[in-house]
Design an enzyme around this catalytic site. Structure first.
Site, PDB file in Angstrom:
ATOM      1  N   LYS A   1       0.845  -1.201   0.000  1.00 30.30           N
ATOM      2  CA  LYS A   1       0.000   0.000   0.000  1.00 30.30           C
ATOM      3  C   LYS A   1       0.876   1.246   0.000  1.00 30.30           C
ATOM      4  CE  LYS A   1      -2.065   2.504   3.202  1.00 30.30           C
ATOM      5  NZ  LYS A   1      -2.025   3.815   2.528  1.00 30.30           N
TER       6      LYS A   1
ATOM      7  N   GLU B   1      10.805   1.721   9.707  1.00 30.70           N
ATOM      8  CA  GLU B   1      11.689   2.851   9.379  1.00 30.70           C
ATOM      9  C   GLU B   1      10.896   4.115   9.669  1.00 30.70           C
ATOM     10  OE1 GLU B   1      14.714   2.488   8.634  1.00 30.70           O
ATOM     11  OE2 GLU B   1      14.768   0.359   8.155  1.00 30.70           O
TER      12      GLU B   1
ATOM     13  N   CYS C   1      13.319  12.049   5.452  1.00 29.15           N
ATOM     14  CA  CYS C   1      13.569  11.645   6.840  1.00 29.15           C
ATOM     15  C   CYS C   1      15.026  11.872   7.226  1.00 29.15           C
ATOM     16  CB  CYS C   1      13.191  10.183   7.028  1.00 29.15           C
ATOM     17  SG  CYS C   1      14.024   9.112   5.849  1.00 29.15           S
TER      18      CYS C   1
ATOM     19  N   GLU D   1      10.074  16.251  15.165  1.00 31.55           N
ATOM     20  CA  GLU D   1      10.226  16.214  13.703  1.00 31.55           C
ATOM     21  C   GLU D   1       9.191  17.147  13.058  1.00 31.55           C
ATOM     22  OE1 GLU D   1       8.912  12.759  11.434  1.00 31.55           O
ATOM     23  OE2 GLU D   1      10.818  12.782  10.349  1.00 31.55           O
TER      24      GLU D   1
END
Ligand code: NAD
Length: 481
Positions: A174, A249, A283, A383
């Site tokens: 997906k 991850e 990232c 973040e």
């Protein structure tokens, strides 16, 4: 735009419930297509197809498997331009970036694992003096799930799918609901390359329905996930009690540490990229810049003047920054900038939306540099995942190491210095899965990729990925001499 459909058992189809989601173009803010809003029924259909295809695919010779994956790589190369245009439009990233990074990397992922599978081998252990030999088989797991985010859509989608297929698994995958188009185009390519029906199934939809159904399905034995840390924690809470193999991850808040003895020009050019490439939505971006005090004043002046020259505009133009992914994300980034000001940060440049006259509803933001006084402030700890970096001076190695390691994340770190001893001291002590010295985003696909702390569990890349997607079985034989 290509009509986005699910790809199940080698056929294109809508969601069984007939529902769709709108696909919004970040550069214009307009709805420009639809995708299936799939749910557990579609995932079940995909899992059934993948299960059926598994016994044949796992027994397909390595040469044949390698040839098919290689053909997929070739077709991605052939279609680099249309794929890059689709990626740029769907994600908001500059077309030049999609042409030079995203799409070439997607074909490299397939080519790399097409070759790696022919070199993957298992081990034998002879128990000397005991008349015993052990050998370890590495079998594919079965049907595996691959779930990927929107920031590097085809790049990260293929980074999971290619090793999963190379190892002999069949896949239910997906992509992000925000960037479905290149995954749909990949399905067309796989069909053309002769990948047998059911080996790769691509299901579109929201994370909370289609994604969740992948994680919950008892017939999907492993999940490889890239995305946010919160989502990763939730996925782990669902998958761990089912004893699924998991690779996570997750997010990052990476330090970019600059010493006065560095190669200044190379550092400056790279720091602009590591701060703002893909609108800061990688990232691995170095969103926390620490500069040694001797260099701080001149770095600050030069960096701000270089940032002022960065061009923001429609992703199809020749620009440095395109649009961020969504209106919600744009608002989230702006709220972090407000928070930084409230905490005493000084916005040295940027901080606002950009009005692009030809696309007044697009999600554009100025590249933003915030000078902070305390590395514990929210904007330097959480973040943001946008074109925002913090800047702070340091006086000693120990001080900057402590600041670098003070966040919950541990994905990557960059260090700029010509002192080899210092770089080794840092590499040993920095809390991250990847350390770059005098470089950034420099990747050899054989190397392990992944983070520690809240940045994830497990490693992708090279043999690590093939090991993740296989289950070792040890066979111990005692013999008469
Ligand atoms: P996200 O976690 O919101 O979504 C990622 C994917 O997970 C999407 O496909 C989404 O639909 C799906 N998902 C959401 N909820 C789910 C659920 N309950 N069950 C199963 N699937 C679900 O992340 P995002 O906003 O798409 O991506 C940005 C994040 O990804 C950032 O935090 C970034 O750091 C991270 N990221 C990490 C890496 C890495 O390699 N470590 C690489 C790229 C991006």
């Amino acid at each position: 735009m290509a009509r986005v459909q699910n790809y199940i058992n080698g056929e294109f189809q809508d969601a069984l419930n007939g529902a769709t989601l709108d696909n919004i173009e970040p550069g214009t803010g307009a709805i420009y297509g639809q995708l299936p809003e799939s749910d557990a029924q579609d995932i079940d259909l995909a899992q059934t197809a993948a299960q059926k295809a598994f016994s044949t695919w796992r027994n397909t010779t390595l040469e044949e498997r390698s040839a098919i994956l290689g053909r997929i790589a070739d077709l991605i190369d052939e279609q680099r331009e249309p794929l890059a245009k689709a990626e740029s439009r769907d994600n908001g990233k500059p077309l030049a970036l999609a042409m030079s990074v995203d799409i070439p990397r997607a074909s490299s992922n397939f080519r790399f694992f097409a070759q790696a599978l022919t070199q993957f081998s298992s081990e034998a252990h002879e128990s000397v003096g005991k008349n015993t030999i052990n050998f370890t088989l590495r079998h594919p797991i079965g049907v595996v799930g691959c779930i990927s985010p929107w920031n590097l859509p085809l790049y990260l989608f293929t980074w999971k799918i290619a090793p999963a297929l190379a190892a002999g698994n069949t896949v239910v995958a997906k992509p992000s609901e925000l960037t479905p188009v290149t995954a749909h185009l990949l399905a067309e390519i796989c069909q053309k390359a002769g990948l047998p029906a059911g080996v790769l199934n691509i299901v579109h939809g929201n994370g909370s329905s289609a994604g969740q159904a992948i994680v919950e399905h008892p017939g999907i034995k492993a999940v490889s996930f890239t995305g946010g840390t919160k989502t990763g924690a939730h996925i782990a809470s669902v998958a761990a009690p089912m004893f699924k193999k998991l690779s996570l991850e997750l997010g990052g808040k990476n330090p970019n540490i600059i010493f006065a003895d560095c190669d200044y020009d190379k550092m400056m050019a790279t720091t602009l990229k590591s701060s703002f490439a893909n609108q800061g939505q990688i990232c691995l971006c170095g969103s926390r810049i620490f500069v040694e005090r001797d260099l701080y004043a001149s770095f600050k002046t030069d960096f701000v003047s270089r940032v002022a020259k960065l061009k923001v505009g429609p992703p199809s133009d020749s620009v440095d920054l395109g649009a961020v992914i969504s209106s919600d994300h744009q608002q989230k980034i702006l709220s972090y900038i407000d928070q930084a000001k409230a905490e005493g940060g000084e916005v040295l440049i940027g901080g606002n939306t950009v009005n692009v006259p030809e696309c007044p509803n697009g999600f554009y933001l100025e590249p933003t540099v915030i000078e902070i006084k305390d590395h514990h402030c929210k904007v330097a700890q959480e973040e943001i995942f946008g074109p925002v970096v913090t800047l702070m001076p340091f006086d000693s190695e120990q001080e900057v190491l402590a600041m670098a390691n003070s966040v919950p994340y541990g994905l990557s770190a960059s260090l700029w210095t010509s002192n080899i001893d210092r770089s080794m001291r840092f590499a040993q002590q920095i809390e991250s899965g990847i350390v770059w010295v005098n470089t950034w985003l420099n990747r050899d696909l054989r190397t392990p990729f992944g983070g520690i702390k809240a940045s994830g569990v497990g490693r992708e890349g090279g043999l690590e990925a093939l090991r993740f997607f296989t289950e070792p079985k040890n066979i111990c034989i005692s013999y008469q001499s």
